[in-house]
Write a protein that holds these residues in place. Sequence first.
Motif, PDB file in Angstrom:
ATOM      1  N   LEU A 168      -3.634  -6.054 -13.373  1.00  0.00           N
ATOM      2  CA  LEU A 168      -4.870  -6.470 -13.393  1.00  0.00           C
ATOM      3  C   LEU A 168      -5.829  -5.373 -14.187  1.00  0.00           C
ATOM      4  O   LEU A 168      -6.958  -5.477 -14.419  1.00  0.00           O
ATOM      5  N   ASP A 169      -5.056  -4.375 -14.678  1.00  0.00           N
ATOM      6  CA  ASP A 169      -5.622  -3.246 -15.528  1.00  0.00           C
ATOM      7  C   ASP A 169      -6.791  -2.635 -14.641  1.00  0.00           C
ATOM      8  O   ASP A 169      -7.880  -2.295 -15.371  1.00  0.00           O
ATOM      9  N   ILE A 170      -6.456  -2.279 -13.498  1.00  0.00           N
ATOM     10  CA  ILE A 170      -7.595  -1.500 -12.665  1.00  0.00           C
ATOM     11  C   ILE A 170      -6.794  -0.099 -11.804  1.00  0.00           C
ATOM     12  O   ILE A 170      -5.363  -0.253 -12.525  1.00  0.00           O
ATOM     13  N   SER A 171      -7.261   0.666 -11.455  1.00  0.00           N
ATOM     14  CA  SER A 171      -6.778   1.787 -10.884  1.00  0.00           C
ATOM     15  C   SER A 171      -6.167   1.335  -9.490  1.00  0.00           C
ATOM     16  O   SER A 171      -6.582   0.385  -8.711  1.00  0.00           O
ATOM     17  N   ILE A 172      -5.322   1.968  -9.182  1.00  0.00           N
ATOM     18  CA  ILE A 172      -4.717   1.938  -7.716  1.00  0.00           C
ATOM     19  C   ILE A 172      -5.380   1.705  -6.626  1.00  0.00           C
ATOM     20  O   ILE A 172      -5.540   1.255  -5.886  1.00  0.00           O
ATOM     21  N   SER A 173      -6.471   2.708  -6.566  1.00  0.00           N
ATOM     22  CA  SER A 173      -7.661   2.866  -5.651  1.00  0.00           C
ATOM     23  C   SER A 173      -8.496   1.710  -5.512  1.00  0.00           C
ATOM     24  O   SER A 173      -8.826   1.270  -4.495  1.00  0.00           O
ATOM     25  N   THR A 174      -8.698   1.227  -6.765  1.00  0.00           N
ATOM     26  CA  THR A 174      -9.404   0.080  -6.865  1.00  0.00           C
ATOM     27  C   THR A 174      -8.764  -1.129  -6.275  1.00  0.00           C
ATOM     28  O   THR A 174      -9.325  -2.013  -5.436  1.00  0.00           O
ATOM     29  N   SER A 175      -7.516  -1.201  -6.337  1.00  0.00           N
ATOM     30  CA  SER A 175      -6.648  -2.126  -5.781  1.00  0.00           C
ATOM     31  C   SER A 175      -6.675  -2.059  -4.249  1.00  0.00           C
ATOM     32  O   SER A 175      -6.778  -3.279  -3.435  1.00  0.00           O
ATOM     33  N   LYS A 176      -6.503  -0.943  -3.767  1.00  0.00           N
ATOM     34  CA  LYS A 176      -6.436  -0.744  -2.143  1.00  0.00           C
ATOM     35  C   LYS A 176      -7.811  -1.113  -1.761  1.00  0.00           C
ATOM     36  O   LYS A 176      -7.820  -1.716  -0.442  1.00  0.00           O
ATOM     37  N   SER A 177      -9.083  -0.757  -2.413  1.00  0.00           N
ATOM     38  CA  SER A 177     -10.374  -0.926  -1.854  1.00  0.00           C
ATOM     39  C   SER A 177     -10.591  -2.430  -1.988  1.00  0.00           C
ATOM     40  O   SER A 177     -11.164  -3.191  -0.827  1.00  0.00           O
ATOM     41  N   GLN A 178     -10.159  -3.150  -2.956  1.00  0.00           N
ATOM     42  CA  GLN A 178     -10.432  -4.684  -3.147  1.00  0.00           C
ATOM     43  C   GLN A 178      -9.533  -5.299  -2.018  1.00  0.00           C
ATOM     44  O   GLN A 178      -9.987  -6.330  -1.387  1.00  0.00           O
ATOM     45  N   TYR A 179      -8.256  -4.909  -1.893  1.00  0.00           N
ATOM     46  CA  TYR A 179      -7.449  -5.262  -0.826  1.00  0.00           C
ATOM     47  C   TYR A 179      -8.050  -5.284   0.635  1.00  0.00           C
ATOM     48  O   TYR A 179      -8.045  -6.203   1.389  1.00  0.00           O
ATOM     49  N   HIS A 180      -8.775  -4.205   1.107  1.00  0.00           N
ATOM     50  CA  HIS A 180      -9.362  -3.782   2.153  1.00  0.00           C
ATOM     51  C   HIS A 180     -10.461  -4.624   2.508  1.00  0.00           C
ATOM     52  O   HIS A 180     -10.619  -5.318   3.547  1.00  0.00           O
ATOM     53  N   ARG A 181     -11.254  -4.650   1.363  1.00  0.00           N
ATOM     54  CA  ARG A 181     -12.466  -5.576   1.416  1.00  0.00           C
ATOM     55  C   ARG A 181     -12.024  -6.976   1.738  1.00  0.00           C
ATOM     56  O   ARG A 181     -12.858  -7.724   2.339  1.00  0.00           O
ATOM     57  N   ALA A 182     -11.122  -7.596   0.934  1.00  0.00           N
ATOM     58  CA  ALA A 182     -10.608  -8.832   0.943  1.00  0.00           C
ATOM     59  C   ALA A 182     -10.153  -9.223   2.256  1.00  0.00           C
ATOM     60  O   ALA A 182     -10.315 -10.226   2.899  1.00  0.00           O
ATOM     61  N   LYS A 183      -9.350  -8.348   3.058  1.00  0.00           N
ATOM     62  CA  LYS A 183      -8.876  -8.368   4.305  1.00  0.00           C
ATOM     63  C   LYS A 183      -9.942  -8.561   5.398  1.00  0.00           C
ATOM     64  O   LYS A 183      -9.802  -9.339   6.177  1.00  0.00           O
ATOM     65  N   LYS A 184     -10.749  -7.553   5.140  1.00  0.00           N
ATOM     66  CA  LYS A 184     -12.158  -7.737   6.029  1.00  0.00           C
ATOM     67  C   LYS A 184     -12.965  -8.798   6.023  1.00  0.00           C
ATOM     68  O   LYS A 184     -13.126  -9.786   6.966  1.00  0.00           O
ATOM     69  N   LYS A 185     -13.032  -9.459   4.626  1.00  0.00           N
ATOM     70  CA  LYS A 185     -13.879 -10.713   4.410  1.00  0.00           C
ATOM     71  C   LYS A 185     -12.834 -11.902   4.999  1.00  0.00           C
ATOM     72  O   LYS A 185     -13.527 -12.605   5.622  1.00  0.00           O
ATOM     73  N   LEU A 186     -11.474 -11.705   4.916  1.00  0.00           N
ATOM     74  CA  LEU A 186     -10.820 -12.780   5.381  1.00  0.00           C
ATOM     75  C   LEU A 186     -10.894 -13.029   6.922  1.00  0.00           C
ATOM     76  O   LEU A 186     -10.984 -14.219   7.222  1.00  0.00           O
ATOM     77  N   VAL A 187     -11.029 -11.836   7.705  1.00  0.00           N
ATOM     78  CA  VAL A 187     -11.001 -11.834   9.073  1.00  0.00           C
ATOM     79  C   VAL A 187     -12.440 -12.441   9.495  1.00  0.00           C
ATOM     80  O   VAL A 187     -12.468 -13.369  10.441  1.00  0.00           O
ATOM     81  N   GLU A 188     -13.318 -12.266   8.600  1.00  0.00           N
ATOM     82  CA  GLU A 188     -14.650 -12.654   9.013  1.00  0.00           C
ATOM     83  C   GLU A 188     -14.650 -14.157   9.124  1.00  0.00           C
ATOM     84  O   GLU A 188     -15.334 -14.836   9.885  1.00  0.00           O
ATOM     85  N   ILE A 189     -13.992 -14.568   7.905  1.00  0.00           N
ATOM     86  CA  ILE A 189     -14.194 -16.321   7.700  1.00  0.00           C
ATOM     87  C   ILE A 189     -13.332 -16.878   8.710  1.00  0.00           C
ATOM     88  O   ILE A 189     -13.788 -17.626   9.307  1.00  0.00           O
ATOM     89  N   ILE A 190     -12.109 -15.905   9.083  1.00  0.00           N
ATOM     90  CA  ILE A 190     -11.136 -16.636  10.001  1.00  0.00           C
ATOM     91  C   ILE A 190     -12.023 -16.815  11.392  1.00  0.00           C
ATOM     92  O   ILE A 190     -11.958 -17.957  12.327  1.00  0.00           O
ATOM     93  N   ASN A 191     -12.866 -15.966  11.645  1.00  0.00           N
ATOM     94  CA  ASN A 191     -13.366 -15.709  13.118  1.00  0.00           C
ATOM     95  C   ASN A 191     -14.561 -16.811  12.840  1.00  0.00           C
ATOM     96  O   ASN A 191     -15.025 -17.224  14.038  1.00  0.00           O
ATOM     97  N   THR A 192     -15.178 -17.417  11.886  1.00  0.00           N
ATOM     98  CA  THR A 192     -16.151 -18.490  11.883  1.00  0.00           C
ATOM     99  C   THR A 192     -15.302 -19.709  11.798  1.00  0.00           C
ATOM    100  O   THR A 192     -16.395 -20.699  11.683  1.00  0.00           O
ATOM    101  N   LEU A 193     -14.218 -19.829  11.632  1.00  0.00           N
ATOM    102  CA  LEU A 193     -13.797 -21.259  11.535  1.00  0.00           C
ATOM    103  C   LEU A 193     -13.499 -21.723  12.978  1.00  0.00           C
ATOM    104  O   LEU A 193     -13.261 -21.112  13.928  1.00  0.00           O
TER     105      LEU A 193
END
Length: 180
Positions: free
Chosen positions: A155-180
């Motif tokens: 993705l041509d990003i830093s490793i820390s950006t990859s990690k932060s995006q993953y953690h944010r995506a995982k949090k958002k995924l959990v939020e969405i799952i809890n609303t379904l």
Amino acid sequence: METEIRFTHRSLVESSKSGDRNSQYQLYELYVDAMYNIGMRFLGVKEDAEDIVQDSFVDAFKNLHKFKYESTFGAWLKRIVINKSINHLKVRRLPLATINDHEYHLTEEEHKEAVEAVDIQKVKKAIDILPLGYKQIINLYLLEGYDHMEIAEVLDISISTSKSQYHRAKKKLVEIINTL
């Protein structure tokens, strides 16, 4: 049986390298559905996924002489589809935020509490609902098995950006799952 399949695939690849259209078509038929599914996971748009898959097969057949059996043909083709999907998304300029832009991060305990046994259909539906940038990271990390170093490179990003995006995506995924 697995050896037989490997031999059959190898002979199809070798015949395809010599320009045998029938062998190329057989390889296409063997892999088109799986590659389309990968394209759909990344792009979410049927037409875009179809275009990426077609372009990937064209590139694969043009560059078949470079395929040296360091992996399976399917893994090599999958890499092409993933890279083309990512490049397609880059053209659309999907923004990724750095870890420093956000103060909230899930700890391991919070993650364990948030994730319970969930219906797989709910998870699939939730992934489909994720914003494309998050969906991309989730697909690469969880579904395709890339590590953060590989994701950063692709993705041509830093490793820390990859990690932060993953953690944010995982949090958002959990939020969405809890609303379904």
